[in-house]
Each structure stands twice: as C-alpha cells, then as structure tokens.
Design an enzyme around this catalytic site. Structure first.
Site, PDB file in Angstrom:
ATOM      1  N   TYR A 235       7.971  -8.108  49.151  1.00 51.44           N
ATOM      2  CA  TYR A 235       7.341  -9.438  49.124  1.00 51.44           C
ATOM      3  C   TYR A 235       6.611  -9.769  47.822  1.00 51.44           C
ATOM      4  O   TYR A 235       6.035 -10.845  47.702  1.00 51.44           O
ATOM      5  CB  TYR A 235       6.370  -9.567  50.312  1.00 51.44           C
ATOM      6  CG  TYR A 235       7.058  -9.404  51.652  1.00 51.44           C
ATOM      7  CD1 TYR A 235       8.050 -10.288  52.061  1.00 51.44           C
ATOM      8  CD2 TYR A 235       6.730  -8.348  52.496  1.00 51.44           C
ATOM      9  CE1 TYR A 235       8.694 -10.130  53.279  1.00 51.44           C
ATOM     10  CE2 TYR A 235       7.366  -8.181  53.729  1.00 51.44           C
ATOM     11  CZ  TYR A 235       8.349  -9.078  54.111  1.00 51.44           C
ATOM     12  OH  TYR A 235       8.982  -8.929  55.318  1.00 51.44           O
TER      13      TYR A 235
ATOM     14  N   GLU B 122      12.975 -24.383  55.761  1.00 50.77           N
ATOM     15  CA  GLU B 122      12.600 -23.007  56.110  1.00 50.77           C
ATOM     16  C   GLU B 122      12.603 -22.163  54.836  1.00 50.77           C
ATOM     17  O   GLU B 122      13.567 -22.207  54.059  1.00 50.77           O
ATOM     18  CB  GLU B 122      13.643 -22.484  57.115  1.00 50.77           C
ATOM     19  CG  GLU B 122      13.458 -21.054  57.539  1.00 50.77           C
ATOM     20  CD  GLU B 122      14.610 -20.601  58.473  1.00 50.77           C
ATOM     21  OE1 GLU B 122      15.396 -21.461  58.937  1.00 50.77           O
ATOM     22  OE2 GLU B 122      14.716 -19.386  58.707  1.00 50.77           O
TER      23      GLU B 122
ATOM     24  N   ALA C 269       8.142 -13.408  61.264  1.00 49.73           N
ATOM     25  CA  ALA C 269       8.996 -12.777  62.274  1.00 49.73           C
ATOM     26  C   ALA C 269       9.352 -13.727  63.425  1.00 49.73           C
ATOM     27  O   ALA C 269      10.344 -13.494  64.126  1.00 49.73           O
ATOM     28  CB  ALA C 269       8.310 -11.523  62.808  1.00 49.73           C
TER      29      ALA C 269
ATOM     30  N   ARG D 252      18.811  -7.708  54.628  1.00 48.98           N
ATOM     31  CA  ARG D 252      17.894  -6.797  55.313  1.00 48.98           C
ATOM     32  C   ARG D 252      18.463  -6.436  56.705  1.00 48.98           C
ATOM     33  O   ARG D 252      19.654  -6.582  56.942  1.00 48.98           O
ATOM     34  CB  ARG D 252      16.509  -7.460  55.376  1.00 48.98           C
ATOM     35  CG  ARG D 252      15.938  -7.742  53.974  1.00 48.98           C
ATOM     36  CD  ARG D 252      14.529  -8.282  54.027  1.00 48.98           C
ATOM     37  NE  ARG D 252      13.598  -7.322  54.583  1.00 48.98           N
ATOM     38  CZ  ARG D 252      12.348  -7.650  54.964  1.00 48.98           C
ATOM     39  NH1 ARG D 252      11.917  -8.906  54.835  1.00 48.98           N
ATOM     40  NH2 ARG D 252      11.559  -6.723  55.461  1.00 48.98           N
TER      41      ARG D 252
ATOM     42  N   ARG E 112       0.584  -5.073  51.033  1.00 42.51           N
ATOM     43  CA  ARG E 112       1.552  -4.043  51.429  1.00 42.51           C
ATOM     44  C   ARG E 112       2.951  -4.497  51.011  1.00 42.51           C
ATOM     45  O   ARG E 112       3.174  -5.674  50.787  1.00 42.51           O
ATOM     46  CB  ARG E 112       1.582  -3.849  52.961  1.00 42.51           C
ATOM     47  CG  ARG E 112       0.283  -3.459  53.584  1.00 42.51           C
ATOM     48  CD  ARG E 112       0.183  -1.945  53.782  1.00 42.51           C
ATOM     49  NE  ARG E 112      -1.212  -1.540  53.964  1.00 42.51           N
ATOM     50  CZ  ARG E 112      -1.908  -1.680  55.095  1.00 42.51           C
ATOM     51  NH1 ARG E 112      -1.333  -2.191  56.157  1.00 42.51           N
ATOM     52  NH2 ARG E 112      -3.162  -1.289  55.154  1.00 42.51           N
TER      53      ARG E 112
ATOM     54  N   ASN F 262       7.368 -21.019  56.540  1.00 46.68           N
ATOM     55  CA  ASN F 262       7.801 -19.622  56.552  1.00 46.68           C
ATOM     56  C   ASN F 262       7.326 -19.079  57.893  1.00 46.68           C
ATOM     57  O   ASN F 262       6.160 -18.720  58.039  1.00 46.68           O
ATOM     58  CB  ASN F 262       7.198 -18.824  55.394  1.00 46.68           C
ATOM     59  CG  ASN F 262       7.717 -17.383  55.393  1.00 46.68           C
ATOM     60  OD1 ASN F 262       8.280 -16.920  56.393  1.00 46.68           O
ATOM     61  ND2 ASN F 262       7.525 -16.681  54.288  1.00 46.68           N
TER      62      ASN F 262
ATOM     63  N   ASP G 190      11.779 -25.296  69.520  1.00 48.58           N
ATOM     64  CA  ASP G 190      11.610 -26.504  70.342  1.00 48.58           C
ATOM     65  C   ASP G 190      10.516 -27.416  69.791  1.00 48.58           C
ATOM     66  O   ASP G 190      10.643 -28.643  69.806  1.00 48.58           O
ATOM     67  CB  ASP G 190      11.281 -26.116  71.795  1.00 48.58           C
ATOM     68  CG  ASP G 190      12.475 -25.488  72.519  1.00 48.58           C
ATOM     69  OD1 ASP G 190      13.603 -25.523  71.970  1.00 48.58           O
ATOM     70  OD2 ASP G 190      12.281 -24.958  73.635  1.00 48.58           O
TER      71      ASP G 190
ATOM     72  N   HIS H  81      11.903 -18.253  53.167  1.00 42.78           N
ATOM     73  CA  HIS H  81      11.631 -16.812  53.274  1.00 42.78           C
ATOM     74  C   HIS H  81      11.504 -16.245  51.881  1.00 42.78           C
ATOM     75  O   HIS H  81      12.356 -16.517  51.018  1.00 42.78           O
ATOM     76  CB  HIS H  81      12.752 -16.084  54.024  1.00 42.78           C
ATOM     77  CG  HIS H  81      12.872 -16.563  55.430  1.00 42.78           C
ATOM     78  ND1 HIS H  81      11.958 -16.233  56.395  1.00 42.78           N
ATOM     79  CD2 HIS H  81      13.760 -17.413  56.009  1.00 42.78           C
ATOM     80  CE1 HIS H  81      12.289 -16.838  57.513  1.00 42.78           C
ATOM     81  NE2 HIS H  81      13.369 -17.567  57.310  1.00 42.78           N
TER      82      HIS H  81
ATOM     83  N   PRO I 233       3.122 -15.134  61.164  1.00 42.22           N
ATOM     84  CA  PRO I 233       2.372 -13.891  61.322  1.00 42.22           C
ATOM     85  C   PRO I 233       2.553 -12.906  60.171  1.00 42.22           C
ATOM     86  O   PRO I 233       3.646 -12.770  59.622  1.00 42.22           O
ATOM     87  CB  PRO I 233       2.942 -13.296  62.616  1.00 42.22           C
ATOM     88  CG  PRO I 233       4.281 -13.917  62.766  1.00 42.22           C
ATOM     89  CD  PRO I 233       4.160 -15.287  62.182  1.00 42.22           C
ATOM     90  N   ASN I 234       1.441 -12.264  59.857  1.00 40.08           N
ATOM     91  CA  ASN I 234       1.363 -11.193  58.853  1.00 40.08           C
ATOM     92  C   ASN I 234       1.446 -11.683  57.413  1.00 40.08           C
ATOM     93  O   ASN I 234       1.285 -10.884  56.494  1.00 40.08           O
ATOM     94  CB  ASN I 234       2.428 -10.100  59.108  1.00 40.08           C
ATOM     95  CG  ASN I 234       2.232  -9.427  60.448  1.00 40.08           C
ATOM     96  OD1 ASN I 234       1.125  -8.991  60.765  1.00 40.08           O
ATOM     97  ND2 ASN I 234       3.265  -9.377  61.266  1.00 40.08           N
TER      98      ASN I 234
HETATM   99  O1  CA2 Z   1      10.828 -12.943  53.778  1.00 38.39           O
HETATM  100  C1  CA2 Z   1      10.017 -13.586  54.432  1.00 38.39           C
HETATM  101  O2  CA2 Z   1       9.307 -14.459  53.959  1.00 38.39           O
HETATM  102  C2  CA2 Z   1       9.817 -13.253  55.922  1.00 38.39           C
HETATM  103  O3  CA2 Z   1       9.646 -14.487  56.616  1.00 38.39           O
HETATM  104  C3  CA2 Z   1       8.567 -12.420  56.006  1.00 38.39           C
HETATM  105  C4  CA2 Z   1       8.283 -11.894  57.411  1.00 38.39           C
HETATM  106  C5  CA2 Z   1       9.522 -11.227  58.001  1.00 38.39           C
HETATM  107  O4  CA2 Z   1       9.270 -10.857  59.352  1.00 38.39           O
HETATM  108  C6  CA2 Z   1      10.727 -12.129  57.947  1.00 38.39           C
HETATM  109  O5  CA2 Z   1      11.839 -11.442  58.473  1.00 38.39           O
HETATM  110  C7  CA2 Z   1      11.017 -12.547  56.520  1.00 38.39           C
HETATM  111  C8  CA2 Z   1       7.157 -10.873  57.380  1.00 38.39           C
HETATM  112  C9  CA2 Z   1       5.909 -11.352  56.749  1.00 38.39           C
HETATM  113  C10 CA2 Z   1       4.962 -10.203  56.696  1.00 38.39           C
HETATM  114  O6  CA2 Z   1       4.596  -9.977  55.370  1.00 38.39           O
HETATM  115  C11 CA2 Z   1       3.949  -8.827  55.071  1.00 38.39           C
HETATM  116  C12 CA2 Z   1       3.483  -8.735  53.788  1.00 38.39           C
HETATM  117  C13 CA2 Z   1       2.832  -7.604  53.401  1.00 38.39           C
HETATM  118  C14 CA2 Z   1       2.631  -6.564  54.300  1.00 38.39           C
HETATM  119  C15 CA2 Z   1       3.095  -6.648  55.591  1.00 38.39           C
HETATM  120  C16 CA2 Z   1       3.758  -7.813  55.979  1.00 38.39           C
END
Ligand code: CA2
Length: 149
Positions: free
Chosen positions: A23, A98, A77, A107, A18, A74, A87, A100, A10-11
C-alpha cells in the site's frame, strides 16, 4: 461547484503503518491532503471520510443522495463481501468511482470479486494513491462544459 464524497473503508486508517510493499508509505492523512490538493486544482469541493463500521459507511452513502455529484470510494475489504454497500450505492443514485490502491487482480482470488464494481461507473486499481486523484479529476472533467471540435 461540484461536491464529491471520498469514502474509505475498513483498515485504511492503517495506511503507511503496515504493509508498505502493498500500500506504499503514505498515511491516510497524506491521501486526504492529496485529494484536497487535486480538488482545489479542479475547483471541486470534497468531503473525506474513513470508517471501520459498515453501518456508518451505509449511512454516509445514503446521505449522499441528492446532495453530492459523485462518490469516490475505496471500500477496502467490503468490496469483496458487502451486498449491503452494493445496495446502498444503488439507492444513493449518485455516480460512483471505485478506487483500490493495490492491483486487486494480481492478488488473492478472493480480491478479484467486487460487489461495488457492479454499480460503479469506473474502477481504478493499482495506481497507488494516485488513483484517488484520477477519480477526482475524472469527475471534474465530466462537470466541465466542453466545446465540440
Ligand atoms: O488496494 C486497496 O485499496 C484495497 O481496497 C485495500 C484493502 C483490501 O482489503 C482490498 O482488497 C484492496 C485493505 C485496506 C487495509 O489497508 C491496510 C494498510 C496497512 C496495514 C493494514 C491494512
């Protein structure tokens, strides 16, 4: 030729739009292009997917069983929350790496827990989008016959 499934949770479709300080500036399309480039280089086939829907992610993981040689995921969240994805990855019986983009360990504490790491062969965090390339490269390395010295 081996086939890898590259899954994004997700996201991650918001990448580059953003939080560039966390990121980076690359979009998900840039990450896909990077993965395809690495896959071509190592003669690997990839399927690249992103979803914001947990059930969809679980279906893709189930469909990987007996069909692909590895999963690069990846989980976003869901890493920190989803026993269901944990599972599903066990049920798939496919090796998992995995990834990230950020270093989740420097963090918030809620990001230090991963249900996916419990079933992953390896974890890459904090390498930015290069982590995806490293994961693909590692699967290609495993697939390459090596001569002993
Ligand atoms: O560091 C990573 O790749 C994460 O998997 C990214 C997830 C976060 O919840 C993990 O803890 C670590 C979030 C991805 C959302 O990415 C965004 C990018 C731009 C704007 C908003 C969210």
């Amino acid at each position: 030729m081996s086939t890898l499934l590259v899954l994004n949770g997700p996201n991650l479709n918001m990448l580059g739009k953003r939080q560039p300080e966390v990121y980076g500036h690359e979009s998900l399309a840039d990450v896909e292009a990077l993965c395809r480039q690495t896959a071509n280089q190592f003669d690997v086939e990839i399927e690249f997917q992103q979803t914001n829907h947990e059930g969809q992610m679980i279906d893709w993981i189930h469909q990987a069983r007996g069909r692909v040689n590895g999963i690069v995921i990846n989980p976003g969240a869901w890493t920190h929350t989803s026993v269901a994805i944990h599972d599903a990855l066990i049920a798939a019986e496919v090796p998992v790496i995995e990834v990230h983009i950020s270093n989740v360990h420097r963090r918030e504490t809620f990001r230090h827990q991963s249900y996916v790491s419990l079933v992953a062969k390896a974890v890459l965090a904090g390498f930015g989008t290069h982590g995806y390339q490293l994961a693909i490269q590692h699967f290609a390395f495993l697939d390459t016959p090596r001569t002993s010295q």
